[in-house]
Design a protein around this motif. Structure first.
Motif, mmCIF file in Angstrom:
data_model
loop_
_atom_site.group_PDB
_atom_site.id
_atom_site.type_symbol
_atom_site.label_atom_id
_atom_site.label_comp_id
_atom_site.label_asym_id
_atom_site.label_seq_id
_atom_site.Cartn_x
_atom_site.Cartn_y
_atom_site.Cartn_z
ATOM 1 N N ALA A 111 1.033 -1.279 0.031
ATOM 2 C CA ALA A 111 -0.086 0.016 0.047
ATOM 3 C C ALA A 111 0.828 1.278 0.060
ATOM 4 O O ALA A 111 0.242 2.258 -0.349
ATOM 5 C CB ALA A 111 -0.843 -0.023 1.216
ATOM 6 N N TRP A 140 7.427 8.248 -2.456
ATOM 7 C CA TRP A 140 8.416 8.514 -3.662
ATOM 8 C C TRP A 140 9.129 9.830 -3.486
ATOM 9 O O TRP A 140 10.043 9.836 -4.074
ATOM 10 C CB TRP A 140 7.158 8.572 -4.789
ATOM 11 N N LEU A 195 3.041 2.203 -2.034
ATOM 12 C CA LEU A 195 3.209 2.788 -3.278
ATOM 13 C C LEU A 195 2.280 3.647 -3.694
ATOM 14 O O LEU A 195 2.554 4.703 -4.610
ATOM 15 C CB LEU A 195 3.161 1.495 -4.190
ATOM 16 N N LYS A 196 1.275 3.981 -2.921
ATOM 17 C CA LYS A 196 0.236 4.955 -3.318
ATOM 18 C C LYS A 196 0.884 6.122 -2.343
ATOM 19 O O LYS A 196 0.185 7.314 -2.582
ATOM 20 C CB LYS A 196 -1.111 4.531 -2.639
ATOM 21 N N LEU A 197 1.646 6.210 -1.560
ATOM 22 C CA LEU A 197 1.873 7.431 -0.702
ATOM 23 C C LEU A 197 2.874 8.151 -1.455
ATOM 24 O O LEU A 197 4.099 7.913 -1.885
ATOM 25 C CB LEU A 197 2.666 6.903 0.473
ATOM 26 N N SER A 198 2.568 9.557 -1.628
ATOM 27 C CA SER A 198 3.612 10.552 -2.509
ATOM 28 C C SER A 198 4.678 10.677 -1.563
ATOM 29 O O SER A 198 5.744 10.969 -2.075
ATOM 30 C CB SER A 198 2.776 11.901 -2.515
#
Length: 358
Positions: A171, A179, A173-176
């Motif tokens: 999950a 990144w 991977l959805k956090l800005s």
């Protein structure tokens, strides 16, 4: 170096799930054994393709380090101590550089390059023993820990299913914020590996130091970088501002690298290169702490694997790119200018993290 970093980065994507499934103690122990074995093989061969294959395999084995350490830190330290904990293990990497650069230079001068690999094989056995004797996947598995200490580590809550042998989730991977942290870490790794590979050559070729003296002087930036990590990581925890330290470190590194390339006096150039390491080294524990704080316990190994993978695949470009620039232009400074320019991206990526006080 590019072969090593490329395979290291690519295998990081698989290392996280391995750590999550089998636990950091077992996976890291196996990785450490492979490092020592590869050093012995590299010392015994004279075939360049065998050396390159060994470098690639070394990258595969070393990929487990980041996810394993991240899992250990998140499991064993409460939030308000994690920057210091990450600082401590990163200081270990720095101390390794401080010892290795002059020691390996001395061994190579005295007994030849093969002996340096055999020495690394022997030294590589020590962390295997330490990991297997003193590493525990969770406080619950430690035979001598007190109930009070477990409560302190877990914040008084019942220990979660962090240690269950699951594949974990993605999950994060959805956090800005994940990144943005990955961009900073990618730039920091490009800086670290480009710096480590080319500074000794720069000292010898451009600044005129002998091979033996270069080995000694190359350790100085890591010494001051270690001091910087020891001093600044407690401040990160105290101020809860790891992102701010990351942005300041990236900006300072770029500026000092530009300064170092414009200096003609060898002593001043070495001093400015040392200052560059003062800025860049605390960035590593800072961004590791951010990732550990924004991801769930069932995600941290996978998150660190992806985090490391993106960063090292990106960083693998730079030792080769810096060498290519040097070959085509005859000016080694151009490679360092390329390295410094990458940090503009890191500073921009860090601004949202600073606003969120991560």
């Amino acid at each position: 170096m590019t072969v090593f970093l490329l395979f290291y980065g690519a295998s990081c994507f698989f290392a996280g799930p391995l750590v999550q499934r089998y636990g950091p103690r077992l996976v890291l122990g196996a990785g450490l054994i492979s490092w020592a074995a590869i050093m012995a093989i590299m010392g015994a061969t004279s075939v360049i393709m065998v050396l390159l294959v060994c470098r690639a395999i070394l990258g595969l084995g070393e990929a487990v380090l980041g996810p394993s350490i991240s899992k250990f830190v998140q499991t064993w330290f409460p939030v308000h101590e994690r920057a210091k904990a990450n600082g401590v293990w990163f200081v270990g990497l720095e101390v390794g550089q401080i010892i290795a650069l002059p020691l390996i230079t001395w061994i190579t001068v005295a007994w030849g390059w093969r002996s340096s690999f055999y020495a690394l094989t022997l030294m590589g056995c020590l962390p295997v023993i330490v990991c297997m004797l003193y590493g525990y996947d969770s406080p619950a598995k430690h035979p001598r820990i007190s109930k009070e200490e477990v409560e302190y580590i877990t914040g008084g809550m019942q220990e979660t299913k962090v240690q269950e042998k699951t594949l974990g989730t993605f999950a994060f991977l959805k956090l800005s914020s994940f990144w943005y942290s990955a961009v900073i870490y990618a730039a920091a790794n490009a800086g670290f590996w480009g710096f480590m590979v080319w500074v000794p050559t720069y000292m010898k070729t451009a600044l005129g130091f002998s091979f033996a003296k270069t080995g000694l002087l190359s350790a100085l930036p890591y010494l001051v970088g270690t001091i910087s990590v020891i001093v600044l990581t407690p401040l990160m925890d105290k101020t809860n501002a790891r992102a701010t330290f990351s942005v300041a470190g990236c900006l300072g590194f770029a500026i000092t690298l530009f300064m170092a390339m414009s200096v003609t006096d060898p002593v001043i150039a070495v001093a400015v290169l040392c200052l560059a390491n003062v800025f860049i080294m605390p960035v590593f524990p800072a961004v590791f702490t951010i990732v550990q704080n924004i991801t769930k316990p069932t995600e941290v190994a996978n998150a660190t694997g992806v985090f490391n993978g993106c960063a090292y695949v990106f960083a693998s470009i730079f030792p080769y790119a810096m060498g290519a620039l040097y070959s085509s232009t005859g000016n080694m400074q151009n490679g360092f200018y390329l390295l410094a320019s990458v940090f503009a991206l890191a500073v921009l990526a860090g601004i949202p993290l600073v606003k969120n006080r991560l």
